[in-house]
Design an enzyme around this catalytic site. Structure first.
Site: not given
Length: 342
Positions: A80-81, A86, A88, A90, A205-206, A259, A267
Site C-alpha cells: 500500500h505504501d 511510491g 516513501d 507517505s 496472498h499465500t 490460503d 509457500d
C-alpha cells in the site's frame, strides 16, 4: 492531476486489453531485475547504522511471536505504501482534514502503523535521524516473509521519506480486490511493472486473510451485478464461504484466510488454490484469465519446490521497492514516521 492520472490509466487499459487477446498476448517479462535506482543499494547503512537490519528483525520477530497475523499485515503495508505515490512512507503521514492515504477506502483495515513507529523508535535510539521510515517499511515486509518461512532476500535501502500524502493517490493507484485481469495489468503497467511482477506479487496472498466485505458480493452473491454467484468459484468452497459471510452485509468484518491450507506459511499453496478455482478474491482467480499469468500459476501449483517462486519474489519485491523513490537530497529523514501533513 486526478484527470491526468485517469487519462493515463484509460490509455494503458486499451493497450493492456489488446495484449490480453490470445492471438496478441505479449510475452514480455518485467519481473527481471529492473534498472538500478541511483541512491539505492543493498547495505546502504553499513557505515551509518550497521545494526539496522538486526534491529528490524528483532522487533518483527517479537511482533509475530505475539501475534502471527502481523506478518501478513506488515507485508501488505509495504504494498500500500509503494503502489500509492511510491515507496516513501507517505502512508504513515496523517491528515487532520482526512485527505491523506490513510483515509482512502483502500486503506481500510490496514495494520502496521504502530509497529512501524515502534521499530522506528528502536532504530532512532541507535542511529538518530539516519534511517528512513520508508526503508523500515521495506525491511519489515522482507522480515514478515522470512518469519513466515519464506525467503530472506536482500533489500535495497537509501530511500528517504516523502512529505505529501494524498487520498486520491491511494484511491487511483491500488487495484481493488474485484479487479479483472485487464484491470490488474493496467494498474501494474502504469507503475512500470509487468505481468510477471503481477503474478509473482499476487503470491503474497499465500499468507494473510481478507474480510468478507472485500469479496463476498463479487464472488458469492452479486457477481457482475447479476445477483448470482461467480460460476468460476468451486462450488464446495463457495458453500463454505457462504457459511461465514452474511449476504447483504456490506461492512462484514469476518476474516477468512486467503490460503486456507497454510495461512501463515509462505509457500506455493496459493497457486494451487487459484488453479483449483478456490482463489478467495476475484483478483486472485483473474490470474487464470491471461495466458502468461495462467502458465505461471500452473507451473508453481505443480512445482515440487518453492525455489523458483522465492527467487522471482525477491526480484519482484525489488522492482516494487524502486517505485518513485526519493533519494539523495530529496525528501527527508523524520524522527517519527506519523507526522501531520495539514
Amino acid at each position: 492531476m486526478a484527470l491526468m492520472r485517469l487519462l493515463v490509466v484509460v490509455a494503458v487499459a486499451a493497450a493492456v486489453a489488446a495484449s490480453c487477446r490470445p492471438a496478441l498476448a505479449d510475452p514480455a517479462v518485467s519481473a527481471l531485475p529492473g534498472l538500478p535506482v541511483a541512491g539505492l543499494a543493498v547495505g546502504f547503512y553499513n557505515e551509518s547504522c550497521p545494526q539496522v537490519e538486526d534491529l528490524v528483525l528483532a522487533e518483527m520477530r517479537a511482533f509475530v511471536e505475539k501475534d502471527r497475523t502481523l506478518g501478513p499485515a506488515m507485508l501488505r503495508f509495504m504494498f500500500h505504501d509503494c503502489l500509492a505515490r511510491g515507496c516513501d512512507a507517505s502512508l504513515m503521514l496523517k491528515s487532520r482534514s482526512h485527505k491523506g492515504e490513510q483515509d482512502a477506502a483502500s486503506s481500510y483495515g490496514l495494520r502496521g502503523y504502530d509497529e512501524i513507529e515502534q521499530i522506528k523508535a528502536k532504530v532512532e535510539a541507535a542511529c538518530p535521524l539516519t534511517v528512513s521510515c520508508a526503508d523500515i517499511i521495506a525491511l519489515a515486509a522482507r522480515d514478515a516473509v522470512y518469519l513466515s518461512n519464506g525467503p530472506r532476500y536482500a533489500v535495497e535501502t537509501g530511500r528517504r521519506d516523502g512529505k505529501v500524502s494524498a487520498k486520491f493517490d491511494a484511491e487511483n493507484d491500488l487495484p481493488p480486490p474485484s479487479s479483472n485481469i485487464v484491470d490488474l495489468k493496467t494498474y501494474f503497467s502504469v507503475k512500470g511493472l509487468g505481468w510477471k511482477d503481477l503474478v509473482v506479487l499476487s503470491g503474497s496472498h499465500t499468507i494473510g486473510s481478507a474480510q468478507c466485505s472485500t469479496f463476498a458480493s463479487d464472488r458469492l452473491y452479486n457477481f457482475s451485478g447479476k445477483g448470482v454467484q461467480d460460476q468460476s468459484l468451486d462450488k464446495a468452497y463457495a458453500a463454505s464461504l457462504r457459511e461465514a459471510c452474511e449476504p447483504g452485509l456490506d461492512n462484514d468484518t469476518t476474516s477468512l484466510p486467503m490460503d486456507p491450507t497454510s495461512p501463515y506459511d509462505f509457500d506455493l499453496s496459493y497457486y494451487r488454490h487459484v488453479r483449483g478455482n478456490t482463489g478467495l478474491l476475484l483478483s486472485d482467480q483473474a490470474l487464470m484469465d491471461d495466458r502468461w499469468t495462467r502458465e505461471y500459476v500452473e507451473r508453481m501449483a505443480a512445482a515440487a519446490s518453492p525455489d523458483e517462486f522465492f527467487a522471482d519474489f525477491a526480484v519482484a519485491m525489488t522492482n516494487m521497492g524502486r517505485l518513485e523513490v526519493l533519494t539523495g537530497g530529496s525528501g527527508e529523514i523524520r524522527e517519527t514516521c506519523a507526522a501531520y501533513v495539514d
